[in-house]
Motif scaffolding. Structure first.
Motif, short mmCIF file in Angstrom:
data_model
loop_
_atom_site.label_atom_id
_atom_site.label_comp_id
_atom_site.label_asym_id
_atom_site.label_seq_id
_atom_site.Cartn_x
_atom_site.Cartn_y
_atom_site.Cartn_z
N ALA A 262 2.14 1.73 -3.61
CA ALA A 262 1.01 2.43 -4.39
C ALA A 262 0.89 3.77 -4.19
O ALA A 262 0.83 4.74 -5.03
CB ALA A 262 -0.56 1.65 -4.15
N LYS B 41 -6.25 -5.11 -4.72
CA LYS B 41 -5.89 -6.33 -4.28
C LYS B 41 -6.73 -7.56 -4.31
O LYS B 41 -7.96 -7.72 -3.92
CB LYS B 41 -5.59 -6.26 -2.61
CG LYS B 41 -4.72 -5.12 -2.39
CD LYS B 41 -4.65 -4.96 -0.92
CE LYS B 41 -5.68 -4.10 -0.48
NZ LYS B 41 -5.82 -3.56 0.91
N GLU C 55 0.74 -1.14 0.03
CA GLU C 55 -0.02 0.12 -0.12
C GLU C 55 0.72 1.29 0.08
O GLU C 55 0.56 2.29 -0.59
CB GLU C 55 -0.74 -0.22 1.18
CG GLU C 55 -2.00 -1.04 1.18
CD GLU C 55 -2.67 -1.21 2.42
OE1 GLU C 55 -3.87 -2.06 2.33
OE2 GLU C 55 -2.42 -0.88 3.32
N LEU D 206 -4.94 1.14 -5.77
CA LEU D 206 -4.63 -0.13 -5.89
C LEU D 206 -5.71 -1.33 -5.56
O LEU D 206 -6.53 -1.21 -4.86
CB LEU D 206 -3.51 -0.57 -4.72
CG LEU D 206 -3.27 -1.84 -4.40
CD1 LEU D 206 -2.11 -2.44 -5.33
CD2 LEU D 206 -2.51 -1.96 -2.70
#
Length: 236
Positions: free
Chosen positions: A58, A67, A55, A65
């Protein structure tokens, strides 16, 4: 208008160099990063990097982002189902391209292209067929910094886990190891470079040994196990 694309971000050096090149080309509108993570451990698949550091990457890169959470040891069917559902949702946002950092694994490229084709998307490979020795030198010359987070003991011993990739490390690699680890010899976490607004701060923790059973080649036959060493990275 530039076509919209999603970037498949592994957190490692090949992803970082591929993203650098694709941004420099300015042919695509990179809408978001996509990363596969282990749902149980909340770590990046294969790389073993905590989601908290992903994180931070990003955030420093300046991209949203996504996931994609996978079970601990997904079957191929489970993986394909989760991937198909994820990419179909991404496609619904008008995103038609997916960008990867793969270099020369033909089977993997074909798999990615075939899977994307079923939902009307195309794959892009900015590093494809580049000489890996040239790539790693270009990576370092650009000012990127990366650390080895996982090694396959078939190729490298534990001492390589947790080492920063530099010219000395490249010289230390055995001749049968690709300098970019393209055959799965090692994985990395990139924490600084020209595409980052700020370096990612972390501390190096302990090395952890993990074993995984090798696929059986016959009925009731034990073919041993793969051994991996993971270097734990701790967010500062």
């Amino acid at each position: 208008m530039k076509p919209k694309a999603i970037f498949n971000w592994s957190s490692g050096k090949d992803s970082a160099l591929a993203l650098y090149k694709i941004v420099k080309q300015n042919k695509f509108d990179i809408t978001t990063l996509l990363t596969s993570i282990n749902k149980d451990y909340q770590r990046i698949s294969m790389h073993g990097v905590p989601v908290s550091l992903l994180e931070k990457q990003a955030e420093s890169l300046g991209f949203p982002l996504i996931k994609m959470e996978l079970p601990k040891e997904p079957s191929m069917e489970e993986y394909q189902q989760i991937m198909s559902e994820t990419m179909s949702k991404i496609k619904s946002y008008g995103i038609t391209y997916a960008i990867f950092g793969d270099i020369f694994l033909e089977d993997l490229r074909k798999y990615r292209e075939d899977q994307l084709k079923t939902i009307g998307m195309e794959a892009v490979f900015p590093l494809w067929k580049r000489n890996t020795s040239e790539l790693i030198n270009e990576f370092l010359d650009l000012g990127f910094k990366t650390i080895i987070t996982c090694v396959n003991e078939t190729y490298l011993d534990e001492s390589f886990a947790g080492r920063i990739i530099d010219n000395d490390l490249i010289k230390d690699l055995p001749k049968n190891v690709d300098p970019c680890g393209e055959n799965g010899e090692f994985h990395t976490f990139t924490f600084d470079g020209p595409i980052f607004k700020n370096p990612i701060k972390f501390e190096i923790g302990d090395n952890v040994k993990k074993t995984y059973p090798k696929p059986k080649s016959g009925d009731n036959q034990d073919d041993g196990e793969y051994v991996f060493w993971f270097c734990d990275l701790v967010q500062k």
